[in-house]
Every structure is written in C-alpha cells, then in structure tokens.
Motif scaffolding. Structure first.
Motif, PDB file in Angstrom:
ATOM      1  N   HIS A  17      60.817 -53.084 -15.513  1.00  0.00           N
ATOM      2  CA  HIS A  17      62.121 -52.684 -16.046  1.00  0.00           C
ATOM      3  C   HIS A  17      62.092 -52.550 -17.566  1.00  0.00           C
ATOM      4  N   SER A 104      56.480 -47.148 -19.767  1.00  0.00           N
ATOM      5  CA  SER A 104      57.678 -46.313 -19.802  1.00  0.00           C
ATOM      6  C   SER A 104      57.328 -44.833 -19.722  1.00  0.00           C
ATOM      7  N   SER A 182      67.360 -48.660 -14.753  1.00  0.00           N
ATOM      8  CA  SER A 182      66.384 -49.711 -14.452  1.00  0.00           C
ATOM      9  C   SER A 182      66.443 -50.856 -15.454  1.00  0.00           C
ATOM     10  N   TYR A 207      67.771 -52.312  -9.457  1.00  0.00           N
ATOM     11  CA  TYR A 207      67.947 -50.929  -9.916  1.00  0.00           C
ATOM     12  C   TYR A 207      69.365 -50.522  -9.541  1.00  0.00           C
ATOM     13  N   ILE A 261      67.408 -40.047 -16.344  1.00  0.00           N
ATOM     14  CA  ILE A 261      66.712 -41.299 -16.638  1.00  0.00           C
ATOM     15  C   ILE A 261      66.555 -41.407 -18.154  1.00  0.00           C
ATOM     16  N   THR A 265      62.602 -45.721 -18.922  1.00  0.00           N
ATOM     17  CA  THR A 265      62.411 -45.873 -17.480  1.00  0.00           C
ATOM     18  C   THR A 265      60.925 -45.864 -17.146  1.00  0.00           C
ATOM     19  N   SER A 283      69.821 -43.635 -23.452  1.00  0.00           N
ATOM     20  CA  SER A 283      70.689 -44.430 -22.585  1.00  0.00           C
ATOM     21  C   SER A 283      72.134 -44.453 -23.072  1.00  0.00           C
TER      22      SER A 283
END
Length: 600
Positions: A17, A104, A182, A207, A261, A265, A283
């Motif tokens: 994560h 990532s 995530s 998730y 995403i 992620t 994000s």
C-alpha cells in the motif's frame, strides 16, 4: 534469483500500500538486513548485498549492518541521488527483479524507462523471494477495525464519498468511471474507520473501490464486527475479502470506462488493469484529507494541550532526577514520557517511536534508543526528545531540546540559530498560492549565516488520529498552503558525533489580516498548536532581535496559561512551568570564583 535468472533483486521498505511505516509481517528489508531505519532499499546481486540509505540513516546503517552488506550513501557529494540512479548506473544487459506489489506505479515506470536504455529489464517474479526464505514470518494482523465518531471527524463518510464521486465526474474526458484507493490512511479517513494493523498508525490493510454508484471495501472478514458491518451498510459500502481485489480487477465488473489510480498505487494493480483501463492522477483524497474540518482542528488543539501537559510533567521529572544525581538512560526517559501520555484523555498510543537522544545520539535525526544500548543522559550536551501521542482527537508531533548543565558557546549558537529559524517560519505572513517549499529558506536563513544547515525537511503535514507524516503539504512540497492545512516546523542542527538540537512545533495554516490587504483577503499565516515551553538556557540573547525575544517570552507565557489548568495535581510540573514562563534569556552569569547558579 538463479531460478528467475536475476542479476539484481530489490527489497523495498514499503508494503503493498506504499506505507511509510509497515506491519511486522511486511518488514522484509529489516528481516533480511538487520537495518531498522524507516527508509532505505536493499539490493542483492549475485555476489553482493547493498543498502541504499540517505544521510538520516548513514550512522545507524553502519551500526546495524553486518559484513555481508555494503552501505551506499544516497545524496552524498560523491554518491547517487537515490537507489534508482545507483542501480541504473550499474545496469547493462541485466535483469532486475522486484515484487510488483511493493513498488509504486511511478517508481516502476521511471525504473523501466531507465533500464530499457541499458538493454536491461525489470522482472516481476510470481512470489516474493524474501517470503520464500523467511521462516516463521508473522501472519498479517487481524485486529478489529472501529468507527471514528462524527464528534472527532466533523464530516460523515457519506459526504466524503459524495465529494469524491463529484470529483470523478469532473475529470476529463468523461470515460473515468471509478477510482481504486490503496493508501491505508486515505481509506481510513474516507470511511471514518480506524484500525491497528501497523504500529503507531491507526490504519488497516484494505483496498477501496469507489465508482459513481457503488463502493466496495476489500478487507479480511475477521477484522469486521457486526457493528461495523452495519455501519458499512448504512453508508452503502459493500464488503469483499481482502485478496478478492485481484479477481475483481481481472474481471472488470464495472464495465466500460477507466479507473483512476494515483502514482503511488502499486505497479501490480497497473499490470492487472492494463494501460488501457486506468488513468493516473494525483490523489484527490490526499487533498481532501489535508484540509482539516473545524471539528478536527478543535480536536487537534485539545490533543496538543494534553500532550503538552504530559511533556511538561516529563521535563520537570527528568530535570529534578538529573539535578539530584540520578542516572537516567535515553530509553528510560522515553518510557517515562510515554507513561505520562498514557494517563491523558483519549490516548490511543504513540504516533511514532520515541526519538530520545543525548550526546552523539542527538546528532542522529531518527535515533531510537534500545534498552540494552541506550546511553545515560549527560549534563555536558543537549538532550533531544522528539515524540508525540496518538489521541482520538488528534495526532501529535513535538520536539524539544534541553540542557541539564552549562552549554558551551557552540551549543548556544547552534540552538539560537535553530530557534531563529523556528520563529521565522512561525511568524511568516504570505499570500495565497505560496507553497511550503517557498517558505523553507526562512527556517535555514539564520543557520546559513553561520555556514550551518540540516539535511532533513523543515516540516510535514500531520493527520487527525492518522499518520504523523501526511501530504501533500509540507515545507519540501510545491503544493500551495491553504487554510486548514497542518504542518510541522522543525529546523535543527547536528554536529556529527557530538551533539544535536531541534525544535519542532505543529502549525495550522489560517487567514490573517494585514495592514494594507493588497489584493484583498489573500494573506495567510500560522496558528501554533504545540504548547511546550522552549528552554531559554541555550539561547544567546545578543543574537536575537527585539521581535524574536518577545516571541520567545510570549510563547512560554502562553504555555503557562494553557497548561496550568491541566497540571493542578502535579506540583513539581507547575513549579517547573511557572519558572520557565518567567525565566530570563540566556545563561546565568558567573559570580565570584566562577560559580554560576540558575535560580528556580
């Protein structure tokens, strides 16, 4: 490695994560190397093992790594910028293995592009190679999750989900239909849930898939009580088993359209979705979470008062013990402060491992004492304590540096320069659109005048009963600061092998009024959350401006006003607090015979 024909195998610190701190079951790099630092990458070749770490961990790594490992000093004047640069410089006609869950999307993309130019390839073995040899590997936590009440959040989860869906709908082109989250703190914040899967972080492995008309939480069933299940139904969140995320992504039941995403992620998710089925965007939940609600800000103010009271009780205790001849270790000091915090209302644990250092250990920004190796706190060098509690109404992060004897000229000058940088950030007024990175120089200016500096960031975002390090704001970030952001202010100076000082307080970004209001009400400043006095003994009065002297006196007197009501049952702490609030700046002057007394 031989089976998969690998020339190198990378063992990251992070989990699936992208967590900064990981569960015991995810400490693969620590298990294989013995290095306990919170950052660093292990890279194993066919013949040699390497640990790539930045300057915060060089001394620690040298101490903890055995002869099987070679330390690579990332950021050194003669070294690579990071582990990616180090690896690509050596890569030619090689195969580099990594667990695609532990890297990532952004990092894998950068590394892939760099390796292609070296006729090399990034390879993803079907099983984690460390897991295959880790006998007795701890199982994943099954600690229950719980609801974080509205009285601490100020915003219902249903409203947060509605805001997130509105953001998805606004993303051009119209083919974006959902997002997969995530990041563990983002899931916890969005659903107003908390857990206990990772030490010091009230989060849980999961998730979260959010589309325009549904939300699905992927989590171990054993972690969810009937009460929490009912809560999830009340906010229209379906629940599936944690590992079902992979079959869900493979089947793509949402139909046509792309899933959003973030760059953080895991690359395994990118591979499962394939490039035509996802869009990478920063994000939005990070941005939403960073701007605290009025309820969260009120909670943080209360949490910092209680945490400050515990810190003052500790400082009064340790000063009395050392002045009366007791020998106190760094470990015992950290333990004692934790015990004071444990007595506070809404206490849920520590926000991170206590940093408690004296002498040369204080010069290690991330030093954590161990019971068997901790040194005694001396009277010749500064003692640094960087710690904080997790409370239901806030996450705390405070550093204070104190001296129990007579500091040297160099120690006083270093501490004063750090204090001046701390005051400069705290007092800053700036227009909307200003980032923390643009303000960072204020914290360093006084140090730079003497050719001094520090190698870590000036400050980071802080969560509300979540992670102690939170983004996207901070003094290393280009993201503009906005009202409701919370950041730490923590300049320092470290004389390697001898001593170190740091002063850290948490700040709320707020609107302020200025004399001329150029361009209207666009001016911002800070409100200080931290309520612990700053010792004046190491401050050189002649180096301070009139405004800096007044700031210091006002801060210490404010601490008295705020904390006095909380310390009525601890007479020792009250005496210490009142003395610090009224104490003059600097060392007491020597009297006849060279004797100097700091009067209580």
């Amino acid at each position: 490695m031989k089976k998969d024909d690998l020339d190198y195998y990378v063992i990251p610190t992070e989990d699936a994560h992208g967590s900064e701190y990981v569960a015991v079951s995810d400490k693969r790099r620590e298990w294989i190397s013995g290095f306990t630092g919170s950052a660093g990458q292990a890279i194993v070749s066919k013949t040699t093992a390497y640990m790539v770490a930045d300057s915060r961990y060089w001394v620690q790594a040298r101490t903890e790594l055995d002869d099987n490992w070679n330390l690579v000093q990332a950021g050194h004047v003669d070294g690579p910028k990071d582990w990616i640069e180090w690896l690509t410089e050596r890569a030619r006609d090689v195969r580099v293995g990594i667990d695609s869950r532990m890297v990532s999307h952004h990092t894998a993309t950068v590394l892939n592009q760099a390796l292609i130019g070296k006729n090399s390839k990034l390879v993803y073995p079907p099983q984690n190679l460390v897991d295959l040899i880790w006998d007795g590997k701890p199982s994943r936590s099954r600690e229950p999750i719980f609801v974080q009440p509205h009285r601490f959040t100020g915003m219902e989860a249903s409203a947060k989900l509605a805001d997130l869906r509105a953001w998805i709908s606004r993303q051009p082109p119209s083919m974006q239909v959902a997002t997969l989250i995530s990041s563990l703190p983002n899931i916890a914040w969005l659903l107003n849930l908390r857990g206990d899967d990772i030490p010091f972080n009230p989060v849980f492995h999961s998730y979260l898939f959010v589309s325009l008309d549904e939300a699905i939480l992927f989590i171990e069933p054993a972690k969810v009580s009937a009460e929490v299940d009912e809560y999830l139904r009340s906010i229209s969140v379906e629940r599936k088993e944690y590992n079902q995320i992979w079959s869900f992504l493979r089947l793509k039941p949402w139909g046509e359209g792309k899933v959003i995403i973030t760059p953080e992620t895991s690359y395994a998710i990118s591979l499962m979705l394939t490039g035509f089925r996802y869009t990478v965007l920063p994000s939005e939940v990070d941005n939403m979470k960073a701007v605290k609600t009025d309820v969260e800000l009120a909670g943080l103010r209360n949490a910092y008062r209680r945490d400050g009271a515990a810190f003052v009780r500790f400082l009064a205790w340790i000063e009395e013990k050392i002045q009366t001849g007791f020998e106190i270790t760094e470990y015992e000091a950290a333990w004692r402060l934790t015990e004071y915090r444990r007595q506070a209302k809404n206490y849920m644990g520590l926000a991170y491992e206590n940093i408690s250092g004296s002498g040369a250990n204080a010069a290690l920004p991330h030093y954590t004492p161990r019971k068997s190796t901790a040194r005694f706190i001396d009277r010749e060098t500064p003692y640094l304590n960087d710690s904080g509690g997790q409370y239901l109404d806030g996450t705390c992060d405070t550093t204070r540096t104190v001296h129990f004897g007579r500091p040297t000229e160099a120690q006083c000058e270093g501490f004063t320069r750090v204090l001046q940088g701390h005051i400069a950030i705290d007092s800053a007024i700036f227009p909307e659109g200003t980032s923390g990175q643009q303000l960072d120089v204020l914290a360093r200016r006084a140090l730079w005048q003497d050719g001094l500096n520090y190698g870590h960031g000036t400050g980071h975002g802080v969560g509300s009963f979540l992670t102690v390090h939170e983004g996207p704001q901070g003094f290393s970030s280009t993201v503009p600061l906005v009202p409701g952001h919370v950041v730490t202010n923590e300049p320092g100076f470290y004389k390697a092998g001898e001593w170190g000082v740091r002063i850290e307080s948490a700040l709320i970004v707020k609107r302020v009024r200025t004399k001329n209001e150029f361009n209207g009400r666009v001016w911002l400043g800070f409100e200080r959350l931290t309520c612990v006095p700053i010792q004046t003994k190491m401050v050189k009065d002649v180096m301070l401006s009139k405004e800096e002297r007044q700031w210091l006196k006002t801060h210490n007197r404010r601490c008295l006003e705020e904390l006095e009501p909380l310390l009525q049952e601890d007479k020792r702490a009250l005496r210490w607090l009142r003395r610090e609030a009224e104490r003059g700046i600097g060392l007491a002057k020597s009297g006849p015979g060279g004797i100097a007394i700091d009067w209580d």
